[in-house]
Write a protein that holds these residues in place. Structure first.
Motif, short mmCIF file in Angstrom:
data_model
loop_
_atom_site.label_atom_id
_atom_site.label_comp_id
_atom_site.label_asym_id
_atom_site.label_seq_id
_atom_site.Cartn_x
_atom_site.Cartn_y
_atom_site.Cartn_z
N PRO A 66 -11.45 1.42 8.74
CA PRO A 66 -9.85 1.66 8.67
C PRO A 66 -9.19 1.49 7.52
O PRO A 66 -9.83 1.02 6.57
CB PRO A 66 -9.25 0.64 9.75
N VAL A 67 -8.15 1.98 7.38
CA VAL A 67 -7.53 2.11 6.01
C VAL A 67 -7.44 0.57 5.37
O VAL A 67 -7.65 0.42 4.10
CB VAL A 67 -6.08 2.71 5.90
N PHE A 68 -7.11 -0.30 5.94
CA PHE A 68 -6.79 -1.67 5.58
C PHE A 68 -8.20 -2.18 5.03
O PHE A 68 -8.16 -2.93 4.05
CB PHE A 68 -6.11 -2.54 6.58
N ARG A 69 -9.36 -1.73 5.54
CA ARG A 69 -10.56 -2.32 5.26
C ARG A 69 -11.01 -1.55 3.90
O ARG A 69 -11.77 -2.21 3.15
CB ARG A 69 -11.63 -2.28 6.34
N ARG A 70 -10.58 -0.38 3.67
CA ARG A 70 -11.12 0.32 2.51
C ARG A 70 -10.34 -0.18 1.41
O ARG A 70 -10.92 -0.12 0.30
CB ARG A 70 -10.48 1.89 2.75
N ALA A 71 -9.11 -1.04 1.59
CA ALA A 71 -8.52 -1.63 0.45
C ALA A 71 -9.47 -2.63 -0.10
O ALA A 71 -9.30 -2.92 -1.40
CB ALA A 71 -7.45 -2.41 0.96
N LEU A 72 -10.59 -3.07 0.64
CA LEU A 72 -11.54 -4.25 -0.07
C LEU A 72 -12.27 -3.40 -1.27
O LEU A 72 -12.91 -4.29 -1.95
CB LEU A 72 -12.33 -4.90 1.11
N LEU A 73 -12.34 -2.05 -1.08
CA LEU A 73 -13.08 -1.42 -2.19
C LEU A 73 -12.60 -1.41 -3.48
O LEU A 73 -13.34 -1.36 -4.73
CB LEU A 73 -13.33 0.04 -1.90
N PHE A 74 -11.26 -1.66 -3.48
CA PHE A 74 -10.60 -1.66 -5.04
C PHE A 74 -9.49 -2.65 -5.07
O PHE A 74 -8.14 -2.28 -5.08
CB PHE A 74 -10.07 0.01 -5.22
N PRO A 75 -9.69 -3.90 -4.89
CA PRO A 75 -8.71 -4.85 -4.46
C PRO A 75 -7.62 -4.96 -5.51
O PRO A 75 -6.37 -5.42 -5.36
CB PRO A 75 -9.47 -6.26 -4.24
N THR A 76 -8.00 -4.98 -6.79
CA THR A 76 -7.12 -5.09 -7.88
C THR A 76 -6.39 -3.98 -8.48
O THR A 76 -5.46 -4.06 -9.27
CB THR A 76 -7.97 -5.83 -9.09
N ARG A 77 -6.69 -2.69 -7.69
CA ARG A 77 -6.01 -1.66 -7.99
C ARG A 77 -4.30 -1.59 -7.54
O ARG A 77 -4.26 -2.34 -6.33
CB ARG A 77 -6.48 -0.40 -7.44
N VAL A 78 -3.41 -1.05 -8.16
CA VAL A 78 -2.10 -1.13 -7.78
C VAL A 78 -2.15 0.01 -6.43
O VAL A 78 -2.35 0.96 -6.72
CB VAL A 78 -0.99 -0.75 -8.84
N ALA A 79 -1.73 -0.49 -5.28
CA ALA A 79 -1.54 0.35 -4.18
C ALA A 79 -0.14 0.80 -4.01
O ALA A 79 -0.15 2.01 -3.56
CB ALA A 79 -1.90 -0.55 -2.82
N LEU A 80 0.94 0.09 -4.37
CA LEU A 80 2.11 0.50 -4.02
C LEU A 80 3.19 0.00 -4.64
O LEU A 80 2.96 -1.22 -5.31
CB LEU A 80 2.51 0.05 -2.34
N GLN A 81 4.34 0.60 -4.80
CA GLN A 81 5.33 0.33 -5.86
C GLN A 81 6.54 0.55 -5.15
O GLN A 81 6.78 1.76 -4.73
CB GLN A 81 5.24 1.00 -7.32
N ASP A 82 7.62 -0.27 -4.61
CA ASP A 82 8.58 -0.01 -3.93
C ASP A 82 9.84 -0.57 -4.70
O ASP A 82 9.74 -0.73 -6.01
CB ASP A 82 8.95 -0.40 -2.55
#
Length: 647
Positions: A65-81
């Motif tokens: 799932p997408v939330f688990r793929r996040a573990l591949l690049f943990p320190t990358r910026v994912a989102l800016q609101d």
């Protein structure tokens, strides 16, 4: 008042602190490098250890799932609101905290439906991920819907729990009390956790077998369970809940990654509503699955979008490169372009900036008029990529990503990877469905490849031919003399849904054919190697005087008239013709127009039997949340006036 000011000040300081921490407290592991849009080499943390585990699970039929793929690049910026900046690890940690609260509320139960209402910001991602982590099914809601519609969604989805952020408690509290459903309020503390969180080394270490490093279920579990329920717009009937499995979502993401070449270098401007599949899939989940950076705005506001697209005064790594919109959004941007950028030098600057920086600009969810396509190319230097999709099939057809010159005006291209599209004829006397032409494209590669995401690493390169969008196989079932294969559009493939919620799928009826093809309800034409959508069979195909006329084709021709701002073509019952073609139009300020002038202009592109016989001028017309003309509502509002015009 002082307390409120103090709280706001504390939040502002916390947000600043979070941004500083995100920049300074990164811990390298499995470092790879990539080049950003300026060509500058950048160091990023990518958890390559987990990649082998993930790809093994995918090959064995599992889903990451997408939330688990996040573990591949943990320190990358994912989102800016509008409130701050969030790393993938930060969002994951905040979702884990919320998942524990959800699990406690449901006493550990899984496969339950959970409805939620959030803004278009980090809170939406956190809540959705938390629902998935607990093994439950997410049902996104929107405050745009009135209370009765929200009650319908909660009843139809049999939601066991409702979640919302604090600003929507007033909307949902009375409804959930009346329906005796639990309501969980999630506060801004979750987003603050996401901004402040920095992973330690334990976060990166994968555990043996399927016991992975987060709160979620195993990848094999996700391969066999449902993820999401998206409700149809209900333009022709009551909204139906389309069930999206995790497997369907993974296949769709892989298909878009192959066809439109998503990468970790992308900066995606997100302004789409998130209760529709366009916003959920194209902008949100496909981008996060690639390790890209989302720039989320609360809603579409033209001047704010122009500001982000031009990126004046922003750092290179935050400048937008991808935008997914609907035609109504592009029409608003075009209108404001004329007002905001008056002189020729400014216009040239805008065009040069967009043409050099933007990688991809997509349009869909409603027909894209040729005039708008050409005008956008003129002011931006970008040819919009038009595609066709539905809640039931996600993205199914698309113009090519490369070369951009091959994107045809008024066409939606070919089947995306893993999709088969068929044009079929339907006998009016028996209802029998006969194939005319079938176009099918090979399946996409669902394994994760760092190289394909712009995070090059020869040690973790996945060898596969299916990362490319291949030429489709075309099968002609019934020859036609003019080369135009026209009929009902059918779609099939592993990325197509299998059932509506609470409705048993019935073969050989309105939803599916006997051999499992989904009946879209659209009439399409396949010609010169491209598909063209002619409109909803029940609404946009008008039978007049023995002819079948596409309302969309007539609308496109009418929009060429300089006085026309908007138009809807409807069929009105007539005892002589069966139906007559009627135009409901909005004209531009201070413009004047007669039916005869309209017919003379449109007659340059249309046959006489395609021209409107009546015209009604109105101030504005109803549109749905995706900017699509709501013809059901238009007919309800203006139907009596159209009948009077006919007389």
């Amino acid at each position: 008042m002082n307390t409120v000011i103090k709280s706001f000040s504390n939040m502002e300081v916390s947000c600043r602190a979070a941004r500083i921490l995100n920049r300074l407290l990164r811990k390298p592991i499995g470092v790879t490098s990539y080049r950003n849009i300026t060509g500058t080499a950048v160091k990023e943390d990518v958890n390559t250890e987990l990649l082998t585990v993930f790809n093994r699970d995918i090959k064995d039929g599992g889903v990451v799932p997408v939330f688990r793929r996040a573990l591949l690049f943990p320190t990358r910026v994912a989102l800016q609101d509008e409130l701050g900046i969030y790393t993938y690890a930060g969002l994951h940690q905040a979702a884990t905290v919320l998942a524990q609260e959800i699990a406690a509320q449901l006493v550990g139960e899984t496969e339950k439906t959970i409805a939620y209402m959030c803004n278009n910001d980090a809170s939406h991602v956190i809540v959705q991920w938390a629902i998935w982590m607990t093994g439950n099914i997410a049902v996104p809601l929107t405050p745009l819907h009135p209370p009765d519609m929200l009650k319908y969604y909660l009843t139809d989805s049999t939601s066991s729990l409702v979640i919302c952020t604090q600003e929507y408690e007033k909307v949902l509290r009375p409804i959930t009390l009346e329906m005796h459903k639990p309501l969980l309020i999630t506060g801004r503390d979750k987003e603050l956790t996401a901004q402040l969180y920095q992973p330690n080394s334990a976060f990166f270490k994968p555990k043996a077998d399927d016991n992975l490093t987060d709160f979620g279920r195993t990848n094999s579990w996700y391969g066999n369970n449902d993820a999401l329920i998206i409700y149809t717009s209900g333009t022709t009937s009551k909204p139906k809940g389309v069930i999206w499995s995790h497997s369907m979502l993974q296949t769709q993401i892989s298909s878009l990654h192959s066809a439109w070449q998503y990468s970790a270098n992308d900066v995606v401007l997100h302004t789409l509503p998130l209760h529709h599949i366009h916003g959920q899939l194209n902008s949100l989940n496909a981008s996060l699955a690639a390790g890209a950076r989302l720039r989320m705005l609360p809603s579409f506001v033209s001047h704010s979008v122009w500001s982000r697209l031009l990126g004046m005064g922003e750092r290179d790594e935050t400048k937008v490169t991808v935008f997914h919109g609907v035609p109504a959004m592009y029409a608003r941007l075009v209108a404001d372009h004329e007002r905001m950028f008056a002189d020729s030098k400014t216009k040239e600057y805008v065009r040069t900036t967009l043409a050099s920086r933007m990688r991809l600009m997509c349009a869909g969810s409603a027909p894209l008029p040729a005039t708008l396509f050409l005008k956008w190319e003129e002011i931006s230097g970008m040819r919009l990529l038009e595609r066709f999709g539905m809640s039931e099939v996600g993205m199914a057809l698309s113009n090519p990503y490369k070369p951009a010159e091959a994107r045809a005006v008024g066409c939606v291209g070919l089947p995306l990877p893993g999709v088969a599209a068929r044009v079929a004829s339907v006998r009016e006397d028996t209802g029998e469905i006969e194939p005319v032409v079938t176009v099918e494209t090979p399946l996409p590669e669902t394994q994760i490849c760092l190289d394909r995401l712009g995070l090059s690493s020869k040690d973790f390169f996945v060898e596969s031919e299916n990362f490319e969008w291949k030429e489709p196989k075309v099968t002609i079932h019934k020859e036609v003399s003019d080369g135009v294969y026209q009929g009902e559009l059918l779609i099939k493939g592993p990325a197509v849904f299998s059932r509506y919620l609470n409705r048993v799928p019935k073969l050989d009826e309105s939803d599916f054919t006997k051999d499992g093809w989904f009946r879209t309800g659209d009439t399409a034409a396949y010609q010169d190697g491209k598909f063209k959508i002619l409109g909803r069979t029940s609404i946009d195909i008008i039978k007049t005087g023995g002819y079948k006329v596409s309302a969309l084709q007539v609308e496109s021709a009418i929009l060429d008239h300089p006085s026309i701002a908007d138009v809807a073509i409807l069929g009105v019952e007539d005892e002589n013709y069966g139906e007559i073609i009627s135009a409901v139009v909005v004209i531009k300020d201070e413009a004047k127009l007669t039916l005869q002038e309209l017919k003379e202009s449109a007659g340059k592109k249309l046959a006489p039997y395609q021209l409107p016989k009546t015209m009604l001028i109105v101030d504005q017309m109803p549109r749905n949340a995706m900017g699509k003309l709501d013809k059901k509502e238009i007919r309800k509002v203006f139907g009596k006036q159209l009948l009077l015009k006919k007389k």
